[in-house]
Design a protein around this motif. Sequence first.
Motif, PDB file in Angstrom:
ATOM      1  N   VAL A 192       0.751  -1.234  -0.109  1.00 61.14           N
ATOM      2  CA  VAL A 192       0.015   0.101  -0.098  1.00 61.14           C
ATOM      3  C   VAL A 192       0.772   1.134  -0.183  1.00 61.14           C
ATOM      4  O   VAL A 192       0.359   2.347   0.175  1.00 61.14           O
ATOM      5  N   GLY A 193       2.122   0.986  -0.216  1.00 63.46           N
ATOM      6  CA  GLY A 193       3.050   2.365  -0.161  1.00 63.46           C
ATOM      7  C   GLY A 193       4.584   1.999  -0.732  1.00 63.46           C
ATOM      8  O   GLY A 193       4.956   0.825  -0.914  1.00 63.46           O
ATOM      9  N   VAL A 194       5.284   3.106  -0.723  1.00 68.73           N
ATOM     10  CA  VAL A 194       6.425   3.011  -1.280  1.00 68.73           C
ATOM     11  C   VAL A 194       7.153   2.224  -0.298  1.00 68.73           C
ATOM     12  O   VAL A 194       8.301   1.442  -0.462  1.00 68.73           O
ATOM     13  N   LEU A 195       7.189   2.759   1.002  1.00 70.47           N
ATOM     14  CA  LEU A 195       7.752   2.168   2.350  1.00 70.47           C
ATOM     15  C   LEU A 195       6.971   0.868   2.582  1.00 70.47           C
ATOM     16  O   LEU A 195       7.593  -0.374   2.888  1.00 70.47           O
ATOM     17  N   ASP A 196       5.548   1.063   2.443  1.00 73.42           N
ATOM     18  CA  ASP A 196       4.867  -0.256   2.830  1.00 73.42           C
ATOM     19  C   ASP A 196       5.009  -0.547   4.229  1.00 73.42           C
ATOM     20  O   ASP A 196       4.319   0.051   5.347  1.00 73.42           O
ATOM     21  N   VAL A 197       5.991  -1.281   4.714  1.00 71.57           N
ATOM     22  CA  VAL A 197       6.317  -1.762   5.973  1.00 71.57           C
ATOM     23  C   VAL A 197       7.402  -1.291   6.794  1.00 71.57           C
ATOM     24  O   VAL A 197       8.552  -1.432   5.985  1.00 71.57           O
TER      25      VAL A 197
END
Length: 234
Positions: A25-30
């Motif tokens: 859900v993101g560039v970093l995600d986790v």
Amino acid sequence: ALATGAREALERIDLRLHHGIHPRVGVLDVAPIVYLRDRDRGAACAEALVLADLLGHEQGVPVFLYGELARGRTRQQVRRGGLHALATRMQAAETAPDFGPPELHPTGGAALVAARPPLIAFNVELAPPATRQDARRAAATIREGGPQGLRGVRAIGLWLERRGVAQVSTNVEDHHATTLADVVDAISLDATPAQAELVGLAPRAAFAGFPENLPLRNRRTIEQALAAAKQTST
């Protein structure tokens, strides 16, 4: 270091141009803070909250806590349906980030932050002529709650188009309860493993009993990485 890496990732990567089969859900995600000893749990939780605040208010990324910082909320619950579904739930006020803006970062999406023990990302490729359906069936069998029910194991079945192989992709959340050898053995009941891959690092204990005849890419332990870092700093 995590905050600096996050800044670089947000500057260099546009999630709208990214294509892949793994949930995110993101560039970093986790972005977890990992602790190796129980006595470090409190410090890790505090550091995770500081990181979440930095990402949310300095980088403009909505941050969702998970795990023990969020009363057990899982990564899967936040990722459910992917980035578009998360945006829809946020717009409808069905869910809200714990830190940062109430809408997704335009190119970076969202981030998930937690404090937790080591999680092992471990993938097993199946021998031909295994299909995506075979991988999905094996994943459903071995994941916690499935017929084989390996404790602390999350699993999905994938088809790697570029390589033309089926893969069972797993996260092992409790390597004391389930070793990597246990994962391989459980998959072997439904399919034939051809080779395996470690993504990142794993504690040495996770490799107990690992089959010597199964090729394993990127076999590297947390202990090795810490020892190398210590040598570099001296």
